[in-house]
Design a protein around this motif. Structure first.
Motif, PDB file in Angstrom:
ATOM      1  N   LEU A 143       0.802  -1.219   0.000  1.00  0.00           N
ATOM      2  CA  LEU A 143       0.000   0.000   0.000  1.00  0.00           C
ATOM      3  C   LEU A 143       0.838   1.273   0.000  1.00  0.00           C
ATOM      4  O   LEU A 143       0.440   2.295  -0.549  1.00  0.00           O
ATOM      5  CB  LEU A 143      -0.920  -0.012   1.231  1.00  0.00           C
ATOM      6  N   TYR A 144       2.037   1.212   0.606  1.00  0.00           N
ATOM      7  CA  TYR A 144       2.852   2.418   0.775  1.00  0.00           C
ATOM      8  C   TYR A 144       4.076   2.447  -0.138  1.00  0.00           C
ATOM      9  O   TYR A 144       5.005   3.214   0.092  1.00  0.00           O
ATOM     10  CB  TYR A 144       3.311   2.526   2.234  1.00  0.00           C
ATOM     11  N   HIS A 145       4.084   1.632  -1.160  1.00  0.00           N
ATOM     12  CA  HIS A 145       5.277   1.468  -2.003  1.00  0.00           C
ATOM     13  C   HIS A 145       5.544   2.705  -2.865  1.00  0.00           C
ATOM     14  O   HIS A 145       4.647   3.216  -3.534  1.00  0.00           O
ATOM     15  CB  HIS A 145       5.106   0.247  -2.901  1.00  0.00           C
ATOM     16  N   ILE A 146       6.808   3.177  -2.835  1.00  0.00           N
ATOM     17  CA  ILE A 146       7.240   4.251  -3.726  1.00  0.00           C
ATOM     18  C   ILE A 146       8.457   3.780  -4.518  1.00  0.00           C
ATOM     19  O   ILE A 146       9.178   2.873  -4.093  1.00  0.00           O
ATOM     20  CB  ILE A 146       7.590   5.555  -2.976  1.00  0.00           C
ATOM     21  N   THR A 147       8.666   4.403  -5.669  1.00  0.00           N
ATOM     22  CA  THR A 147       9.832   4.114  -6.504  1.00  0.00           C
ATOM     23  C   THR A 147      10.678   5.379  -6.607  1.00  0.00           C
ATOM     24  O   THR A 147      10.262   6.353  -7.236  1.00  0.00           O
ATOM     25  CB  THR A 147       9.400   3.660  -7.908  1.00  0.00           C
ATOM     26  N   PRO A 148      11.848   5.404  -5.963  1.00  0.00           N
ATOM     27  CA  PRO A 148      12.760   6.539  -6.109  1.00  0.00           C
ATOM     28  C   PRO A 148      13.399   6.535  -7.496  1.00  0.00           C
ATOM     29  O   PRO A 148      13.750   5.473  -8.028  1.00  0.00           O
ATOM     30  CB  PRO A 148      13.814   6.307  -5.021  1.00  0.00           C
ATOM     31  N   VAL A 149      13.551   7.722  -8.066  1.00  0.00           N
ATOM     32  CA  VAL A 149      14.090   7.864  -9.419  1.00  0.00           C
ATOM     33  C   VAL A 149      15.175   8.942  -9.427  1.00  0.00           C
ATOM     34  O   VAL A 149      14.994  10.013  -8.845  1.00  0.00           O
ATOM     35  CB  VAL A 149      12.980   8.267 -10.421  1.00  0.00           C
ATOM     36  N   ILE A 150      16.288   8.638 -10.083  1.00  0.00           N
ATOM     37  CA  ILE A 150      17.283   9.673 -10.367  1.00  0.00           C
ATOM     38  C   ILE A 150      17.090  10.042 -11.833  1.00  0.00           C
ATOM     39  O   ILE A 150      17.534   9.326 -12.741  1.00  0.00           O
ATOM     40  CB  ILE A 150      18.716   9.177 -10.120  1.00  0.00           C
ATOM     41  N   GLN A 151      16.407  11.123 -12.079  1.00  0.00           N
ATOM     42  CA  GLN A 151      16.011  11.456 -13.447  1.00  0.00           C
ATOM     43  C   GLN A 151      17.193  11.741 -14.354  1.00  0.00           C
ATOM     44  O   GLN A 151      17.166  11.433 -15.542  1.00  0.00           O
ATOM     45  CB  GLN A 151      15.054  12.650 -13.428  1.00  0.00           C
ATOM     46  N   GLU A 152      18.237  12.327 -13.805  1.00  0.00           N
ATOM     47  CA  GLU A 152      19.389  12.685 -14.616  1.00  0.00           C
ATOM     48  C   GLU A 152      20.001  11.480 -15.316  1.00  0.00           C
ATOM     49  O   GLU A 152      20.433  11.560 -16.467  1.00  0.00           O
ATOM     50  CB  GLU A 152      20.447  13.367 -13.738  1.00  0.00           C
ATOM     51  N   SER A 153      20.002  10.342 -14.637  1.00  0.00           N
ATOM     52  CA  SER A 153      20.591   9.135 -15.202  1.00  0.00           C
ATOM     53  C   SER A 153      19.549   8.091 -15.597  1.00  0.00           C
ATOM     54  O   SER A 153      19.902   7.047 -16.165  1.00  0.00           O
ATOM     55  CB  SER A 153      21.576   8.515 -14.204  1.00  0.00           C
ATOM     56  N   GLY A 154      18.259   8.333 -15.290  1.00  0.00           N
ATOM     57  CA  GLY A 154      17.218   7.380 -15.655  1.00  0.00           C
ATOM     58  C   GLY A 154      17.245   6.104 -14.847  1.00  0.00           C
ATOM     59  O   GLY A 154      16.819   5.043 -15.321  1.00  0.00           O
ATOM     60  N   VAL A 155      17.734   6.187 -13.600  1.00  0.00           N
ATOM     61  CA  VAL A 155      17.814   5.013 -12.730  1.00  0.00           C
ATOM     62  C   VAL A 155      16.578   4.955 -11.841  1.00  0.00           C
ATOM     63  O   VAL A 155      16.250   5.928 -11.158  1.00  0.00           O
ATOM     64  CB  VAL A 155      19.086   5.043 -11.855  1.00  0.00           C
ATOM     65  N   TYR A 156      15.902   3.812 -11.852  1.00  0.00           N
ATOM     66  CA  TYR A 156      14.694   3.586 -11.054  1.00  0.00           C
ATOM     67  C   TYR A 156      14.968   2.458 -10.062  1.00  0.00           C
ATOM     68  O   TYR A 156      15.454   1.385 -10.444  1.00  0.00           O
ATOM     69  CB  TYR A 156      13.511   3.190 -11.946  1.00  0.00           C
ATOM     70  N   PHE A 157      14.649   2.705  -8.800  1.00  0.00           N
ATOM     71  CA  PHE A 157      14.823   1.703  -7.751  1.00  0.00           C
ATOM     72  C   PHE A 157      13.456   1.072  -7.483  1.00  0.00           C
ATOM     73  O   PHE A 157      12.597   1.667  -6.824  1.00  0.00           O
ATOM     74  CB  PHE A 157      15.398   2.350  -6.494  1.00  0.00           C
ATOM     75  N   SER A 158      13.270  -0.135  -7.990  1.00  0.00           N
ATOM     76  CA  SER A 158      11.922  -0.709  -8.074  1.00  0.00           C
ATOM     77  C   SER A 158      11.454  -1.424  -6.815  1.00  0.00           C
ATOM     78  O   SER A 158      10.327  -1.939  -6.789  1.00  0.00           O
ATOM     79  CB  SER A 158      11.841  -1.664  -9.266  1.00  0.00           C
ATOM     80  N   GLY A 159      12.284  -1.469  -5.763  1.00  0.00           N
ATOM     81  CA  GLY A 159      11.840  -2.148  -4.551  1.00  0.00           C
ATOM     82  C   GLY A 159      11.407  -3.567  -4.853  1.00  0.00           C
ATOM     83  O   GLY A 159      12.137  -4.342  -5.462  1.00  0.00           O
TER      84      GLY A 159
END
Length: 340
Positions: free
Chosen positions: A194-210
């Protein structure tokens, strides 16, 4: 809990884009990937692992000349215990750390130990639905309770622990903020949790998908506090994102993010059709439907509740669509029939 150096120290490995990774073993599930950034004033972490893994985290940091006190920021993808339970004691060992998480998570969770007791009960309820053999059910519940007792005992071992989940900086969907030496964007990505977020570093296009997309078990999510409908929606939204790298919380980096996300959606559809096909042959229970869809090997790890939950969520979707009826026994055990 005394933070001591373990016998085998996991390395703090550089993986490109100024990102480091520590793979923390734990007593259940697959090992956790902790992602780190070395900033001018300390370390920024994506998740911090299971409470029992804190000594390994400290030992790994020492291989690069750091300690727990150098942690300045921790971004939590969600509140499952293999990702966040270490925070209950890290507040003492990393006193300057700032904790980031989804806005509703702190109020929604509150006392973390109490929230996990609810999760424990939900897990046992799911086992009761799935296992018709009383002996087998008693065995699986006993094993589950043993694992939970171990978790609670690890918290009780330390006098520095605090059961209240702490979030210093609340995050909303599409927030963008400077953390450490870089700018993060955050996407609210419910489904697995329910509380899941995905942090993103937009400059490099890196997504941390948990735990949304993980390499060791495709299309898994937690029925106890997740939603299949939300999961489908989140996957569709991720396909609209300019993802260059997808770094999961378990397993290896996703080599082809878009193809993998599409495959997960396809897998869910295949699983749904498989449930219908098997029920067309004969009535069945949750355990047999899960084993037919995912395999019996899932019994040999901590993925059994989530595997059962995944199939049960598909069943409930089909019930809402009027395709399946439930035959429920007094014990709570359920048998599913395809409607004519």
């Amino acid at each position: 809990m005394i933070v001591t150096t373990p016998k085998k120290v996991p390395p703090m490995e550089e993986i490109g884009d100024e990102i480091f990774k520590i793979v923390l073993p734990q007593p259940f599930y697959a090992p956790n990937n902790i992602y780190l950034f070395v900033d001018n004033d300390g370390l920024t972490l994506i998740d911090s692992g299971y409470i029992e893994s804190v000594p390994m985290l400290q030992a790994s940091l020492k291989t690069r000349g750091f300690s727990l006190r150098d942690i300045k920021n921790i971004i939590y993808t969600h509140n499952h215990l293999d990702h966040i339970s270490s925070s209950l004691i890290l507040k003492s060992y990393a006193p300057k750390a700032v904790y980031y998480g989804y806005r509703a998570m702190q109020d929604g969770v509150g006392n973390y130990l109490d929230s996990m007791r609810l999760f424990e009960q939900a897990t046992e309820d799911l086992f009761t639905v799935a296992f018709g053999d009383p002996v087998q059910l008693e065995k699986i519940i006993s094993e589950s309770r043993s694992g939970w007792v171990n978790f609670y005992s690890k918290f009780q071992e330390t006098k520095k622990g605090d059961p209240i989940l702490r979030i210093d900086k609340a995050i909303d969907h599409n927030d963008s903020m400077e953390i450490g030496d870089r700018r993060f964007r955050f996407i609210y990505t419910p489904g697995h949790n329910l509380y899941h977020i995905t942090p993103v570093i937009q400059e490099s296009g890196v997504y941390f998908s948990g735990d949304l997309i993980i390499a060791n078990l495709t299309a898994i999510y937690s029925e106890m506090d997740g939603s299949l409908g939300d999961y489908y929606f989140t996957l569709s939204k991720l396909l609209e994102e300019p993802i260059k790298r997808l770094l999961p919380a378990h397993g290896h980096e996703i080599e082809d993010p878009m193809r993998t996300i599409t495959l997960v959606k396809k897998t869910l559809s295949i699983l749904e059709k498989g449930v219908i096909r098997r029920l067309r042959e004969s009535p069945s229970d949750l355990l047999n439907l899960m084993e037919a869809a995912i395999g019996k090997k899932v019994h040999n790890g901590g993925h059994l509740p989530t595997a059962l939950g995944l199939i049960y969520s598909i069943i409930k979707k089909l019930i809402l669509e009027g395709l399946i009826r439930i035959e429920k026994r007094d014990s709570g055990y359920e048998i599913f029939h395809l409607k004519e």
